[in-house]
Write a protein that holds these residues in place. Structure first.
Motif, mmCIF file in Angstrom:
data_model
loop_
_atom_site.group_PDB
_atom_site.id
_atom_site.type_symbol
_atom_site.label_atom_id
_atom_site.label_comp_id
_atom_site.label_asym_id
_atom_site.label_seq_id
_atom_site.Cartn_x
_atom_site.Cartn_y
_atom_site.Cartn_z
ATOM 1 N N ALA A 32 0.834 -1.204 0.000
ATOM 2 C CA ALA A 32 0.000 0.000 0.000
ATOM 3 C C ALA A 32 0.869 1.254 0.000
ATOM 4 C CB ALA A 32 -0.930 0.004 1.204
ATOM 5 N N ALA A 33 1.928 1.249 0.801
ATOM 6 C CA ALA A 33 2.839 2.398 0.833
ATOM 7 C C ALA A 33 3.497 2.597 -0.525
ATOM 8 C CB ALA A 33 3.897 2.208 1.915
ATOM 9 N N LYS A 34 3.855 1.507 -1.169
ATOM 10 C CA LYS A 34 4.474 1.593 -2.499
ATOM 11 C C LYS A 34 3.506 2.210 -3.508
ATOM 12 C CE LYS A 34 6.720 -1.098 -6.063
ATOM 13 N NZ LYS A 34 6.923 -2.399 -6.658
ATOM 14 N N ILE A 35 2.255 1.787 -3.460
ATOM 15 C CA ILE A 35 1.247 2.342 -4.373
ATOM 16 C C ILE A 35 1.081 3.838 -4.139
ATOM 17 C CG2 ILE A 35 -1.239 2.357 -4.890
ATOM 18 C CD1 ILE A 35 -1.155 -0.716 -4.384
ATOM 19 N N VAL A 36 1.004 4.247 -2.884
ATOM 20 C CA VAL A 36 0.851 5.672 -2.568
ATOM 21 C C VAL A 36 2.059 6.452 -3.066
ATOM 22 C CG1 VAL A 36 0.733 7.355 -0.685
ATOM 23 C CG2 VAL A 36 -0.711 5.315 -0.629
ATOM 24 N N ASN A 37 3.262 5.953 -2.810
ATOM 25 C CA ASN A 37 4.465 6.653 -3.251
ATOM 26 C C ASN A 37 4.560 6.742 -4.772
ATOM 27 O OD1 ASN A 37 5.774 7.480 -0.804
ATOM 28 N ND2 ASN A 37 6.176 5.322 -0.396
ATOM 29 N N GLU A 38 4.182 5.677 -5.465
ATOM 30 C CA GLU A 38 4.186 5.703 -6.929
ATOM 31 C C GLU A 38 3.169 6.714 -7.457
ATOM 32 O OE1 GLU A 38 3.497 1.606 -7.913
ATOM 33 O OE2 GLU A 38 5.621 1.083 -7.691
ATOM 34 N N THR A 39 2.016 6.784 -6.818
ATOM 35 C CA THR A 39 0.982 7.730 -7.232
ATOM 36 C C THR A 39 1.434 9.168 -6.987
ATOM 37 O OG1 THR A 39 -0.692 6.062 -6.711
ATOM 38 C CG2 THR A 39 -1.468 8.309 -7.027
ATOM 39 N N ILE A 40 2.083 9.417 -5.868
ATOM 40 C CA ILE A 40 2.621 10.751 -5.586
ATOM 41 C C ILE A 40 3.615 11.145 -6.671
ATOM 42 C CG2 ILE A 40 4.147 12.046 -4.022
ATOM 43 C CD1 ILE A 40 2.832 10.470 -1.694
ATOM 44 N N THR A 41 4.504 10.227 -7.018
ATOM 45 C CA THR A 41 5.506 10.498 -8.059
ATOM 46 C C THR A 41 4.832 10.829 -9.389
ATOM 47 O OG1 THR A 41 7.103 9.057 -6.962
ATOM 48 C CG2 THR A 41 7.480 9.529 -9.290
ATOM 49 N N GLU A 42 3.798 10.070 -9.758
ATOM 50 C CA GLU A 42 3.078 10.331 -11.009
ATOM 51 C C GLU A 42 2.454 11.727 -11.010
ATOM 52 O OE1 GLU A 42 0.206 7.278 -11.963
ATOM 53 O OE2 GLU A 42 1.647 5.711 -11.431
ATOM 54 N N PHE A 43 1.797 12.085 -9.908
ATOM 55 C CA PHE A 43 1.149 13.398 -9.845
ATOM 56 C C PHE A 43 2.171 14.527 -9.824
ATOM 57 C CE2 PHE A 43 -2.782 11.170 -8.431
ATOM 58 C CZ PHE A 43 -3.593 11.653 -9.450
ATOM 59 N N ARG A 44 3.307 14.314 -9.216
ATOM 60 C CA ARG A 44 4.361 15.342 -9.237
ATOM 61 C C ARG A 44 4.818 15.614 -10.663
ATOM 62 N NH1 ARG A 44 6.920 13.856 -4.070
ATOM 63 N NH2 ARG A 44 6.107 15.455 -2.683
ATOM 64 N N LYS A 45 4.930 14.559 -11.460
ATOM 65 C CA LYS A 45 5.336 14.718 -12.856
ATOM 66 C C LYS A 45 4.247 15.430 -13.656
ATOM 67 C CE LYS A 45 8.266 10.628 -12.961
ATOM 68 N NZ LYS A 45 8.356 9.233 -13.415
ATOM 69 N N MET A 46 2.997 15.058 -13.406
ATOM 70 C CA MET A 46 1.875 15.616 -14.164
ATOM 71 C C MET A 46 1.584 17.063 -13.773
ATOM 72 S SD MET A 46 -0.708 12.293 -14.264
ATOM 73 C CE MET A 46 -2.071 13.269 -13.837
ATOM 74 N N PHE A 47 1.710 17.381 -12.506
ATOM 75 C CA PHE A 47 1.329 18.699 -12.002
ATOM 76 C C PHE A 47 2.518 19.431 -11.401
ATOM 77 C CE2 PHE A 47 -2.552 16.031 -11.454
ATOM 78 C CZ PHE A 47 -3.320 16.641 -12.433
ATOM 79 N N GLN A 48 3.558 19.566 -12.182
ATOM 80 C CA GLN A 48 4.743 20.277 -11.699
ATOM 81 C C GLN A 48 4.362 21.704 -11.340
ATOM 82 O OE1 GLN A 48 7.721 19.884 -14.712
ATOM 83 N NE2 GLN A 48 7.937 17.689 -14.407
ATOM 84 N N GLY A 49 4.857 22.154 -10.217
ATOM 85 C CA GLY A 49 4.553 23.503 -9.773
ATOM 86 C C GLY A 49 3.402 23.577 -8.784
ATOM 87 N N ASN A 50 2.580 22.531 -8.715
ATOM 88 C CA ASN A 50 1.499 22.525 -7.723
ATOM 89 C C ASN A 50 2.096 22.292 -6.343
ATOM 90 O OD1 ASN A 50 0.015 22.428 -10.149
ATOM 91 N ND2 ASN A 50 -1.671 21.436 -9.089
#
Length: 100
Positions: A32-50
């Motif tokens: 579960a922690a891995k999934i959350v961390n992977e999702t955070i990484t994806e959103f950081r790439k998609m929404f740079q600057g947020n």
């Protein structure tokens, strides 16, 4: 040590969170922690600057959305209702046939 007294540290976005868990659930927690961390990484790439709060909110939303999709996949209530209706139809048919 009892199974429920097993202590692990889960890292979410670089921060460690100590948890007391049942030993048999360790893999589930780490996954579960891995999934959350992977999702955070994806959103950081998609929404740079947020800002961080936006990234965490979108991560929480994505995880919750995936959870609801999974729940719907395992919802057999409509299937069970259809089988009950079919069973009633067959019973009615057999009763009518016996009366003839």
């Amino acid at each position: 040590m009892k199974d429920k007294d097993f202590r692990i540290h889960i890292k979410i976005d670089g921060r460690a969170y100590p948890l007391n868990i049942n030993r048999v659930d360790e893999e589930r927690y780490r996954k579960a922690a891995k999934i959350v961390n992977e999702t955070i990484t994806e959103f950081r790439k998609m929404f740079q600057g947020n800002d961080q709060q936006d990234i965490m909110a979108m991560t929480a939303f994505q995880v919750a959305l995936n959870f609801t999709k999974e729940q719907e996949r395992h919802d057999y209530s409509q299937f069970i209702d259809d089988i009950k209706d079919l069973n009633d139809d067959i019973s009615d048919f057999l009763i009518e046939k016996e009366q003839k």
